[in-house]
Scaffold this active site. Structure first.
Site, PDB file in Angstrom:
ATOM      1  N   ASP A  73      32.222  47.372  37.648  1.00 15.11           N
ATOM      2  CA  ASP A  73      32.135  47.677  36.218  1.00 15.11           C
ATOM      3  C   ASP A  73      30.771  47.193  35.741  1.00 15.11           C
ATOM      4  O   ASP A  73      30.391  46.037  36.001  1.00 15.11           O
ATOM      5  CB  ASP A  73      33.213  46.931  35.432  1.00 15.11           C
ATOM      6  CG  ASP A  73      34.604  47.505  35.631  1.00 15.11           C
ATOM      7  OD1 ASP A  73      34.780  48.377  36.499  1.00 15.11           O
ATOM      8  OD2 ASP A  73      35.527  47.057  34.926  1.00 15.11           O
ATOM      9  N   HIS A  83      33.143  45.946  44.917  1.00 18.27           N
ATOM     10  CA  HIS A  83      33.941  46.721  45.862  1.00 18.27           C
ATOM     11  C   HIS A  83      33.065  47.703  46.646  1.00 18.27           C
ATOM     12  O   HIS A  83      31.941  48.002  46.259  1.00 18.27           O
ATOM     13  CB  HIS A  83      35.047  47.462  45.114  1.00 18.27           C
ATOM     14  CG  HIS A  83      36.034  46.546  44.452  1.00 18.27           C
ATOM     15  ND1 HIS A  83      37.311  46.350  44.927  1.00 18.27           N
ATOM     16  CD2 HIS A  83      35.920  45.744  43.359  1.00 18.27           C
ATOM     17  CE1 HIS A  83      37.948  45.489  44.161  1.00 18.27           C
ATOM     18  NE2 HIS A  83      37.120  45.099  43.193  1.00 18.27           N
ATOM     19  N   SER A  90      25.629  39.218  37.119  1.00 15.33           N
ATOM     20  CA  SER A  90      24.298  39.537  37.581  1.00 15.33           C
ATOM     21  C   SER A  90      24.141  41.028  37.809  1.00 15.33           C
ATOM     22  O   SER A  90      24.605  41.828  37.006  1.00 15.33           O
ATOM     23  CB  SER A  90      23.963  38.746  38.842  1.00 15.33           C
ATOM     24  OG  SER A  90      22.585  38.829  39.113  1.00 15.33           O
TER      25      SER A  90
END
Length: 289
Positions: free
Chosen positions: A92, A149, A255
């Site tokens: 995200d 992921h 980050s």
């Protein structure tokens, strides 16, 4: 650039970023009882975090700030929406930049680019696989989900720890600090995939308390003064094989993730561009025909 922004950038150069980050890291890992709970509740309000997405919705379920920050989301909220031959967004976040790797360099922001070889730890052999390829840079804001992921099936070839600075990686800093992503501390993971070689670079930043991977646990801290590299077998008991959508790593405080692919390997979604919002599991790119 405004005077306020100039002051913010000047402070980036002046502040003891590693010391500050490690002190924050100690607090984030501490079971500080009511102080932890008050800080988590403040953080939720400050960054407007939607806790209904989390597996554990109540702040009291988290004993440390790190537990909260690396919270798992309800899996039904981030399903894989890709078909065969499509790659999924790994995180995200918001796209900082996306495009072609030109003359071995990656575009950072107007007036700034940086060396792919330097980003990957200085070994030109690692960078050769991505000559004239494609890249995407995705920024994770404090409010975002901070587990990372796999965009496609992959077998890990190499992990590289690259020591460096800890500048903030927010848009203001990206526009004004040259060579930002190739000067910050980072962890590089090189994979063999169905679309060819893929690099996933997890970039540290100010007050990022930790970068970890699922196969090795916490990589940093502690920090080191030298580039370190680990190689992995392609098969057998010690091979690291991850499926599309599986978790590969995490940030404890947010980050940036940078992805690199070989020439003619992928075609990014045509709607993907600067400031596009990404959601893990949605379509990022397709394998080139």
């Amino acid at each position: 650039m405004s005077i306020t922004d100039k002051i913010k950038i000047a402070l980036q150069y002046a502040m003891p970023k590693h010391l500050l980050s490690r002190l924050v890291g100690r607090f984030a890992a501490a079971r500080a009882g009511i102080f932890t709970q008050l800080f988590i509740k403040w953080f939720i309000r400050q960054y407007k975090i939607d806790m209904s997405e989390a597996v554990h919705e109540q702040p009291g379920a988290y004993k440390t700030f790190n537990d909260f920050f690396t919270r798992h989301l309800k899996p039904e909220l981030r399903p894989l929406k890709t078909q065969s031959g499509q790659l999924a967004h790994p995180v995200d976040g918001v796209v900082s930049q996306v495009g072609s790797i030109k003359d071995g360099r990656i575009f950072q922001a107007k007036g700034h680019d940086y060396s792919l070889t330097e980003l990957l730890g200085g070994d030109s052999d690692n960078a050769k696989e991505f000559t004239d390829g494609e890249f995407a840079t995705i920024y994770l804001a404090p409010r975002d989900y901070h587990r990372i992921h796999m965009p496609c099936d992959g077998v890990l070839k190499k992990m590289i720890y690259v020591p460096g600075n800890l500048f903030s990686v927010n848009p203001l800093t990206a526009r004004n600090v040259p060579n930002l992503f190739a000067r910050n501390e980072r962890v590089v993971a090189l994979f063999d995939t169905d679309v060819g070689p893929m690099a996933m670079v997890l970039v540290g930043a100010t007050i990022v308390a930790s970068i970890g991977t699922v196969w090795s646990g916490t990589v940093t801290p502690p920090t080191g003064a030298q580039v370190q590299s680990w190689s992995y077998p392609a098969s057998g008991l010690n091979a690291v094989q991850l499926k599309k959508g599986e978790e590969m790593g995490h940030f404890k405080l947010g980050s940036t993730v940078i992805l690199a692919f070989a020439k003619d390997a992928v075609e990014f979604d045509p709607d993907l561009g600067h400031r596009s919002i990404t959601r893990m599991g949605e379509v990022m790119a397709s394998q080139s025909a």
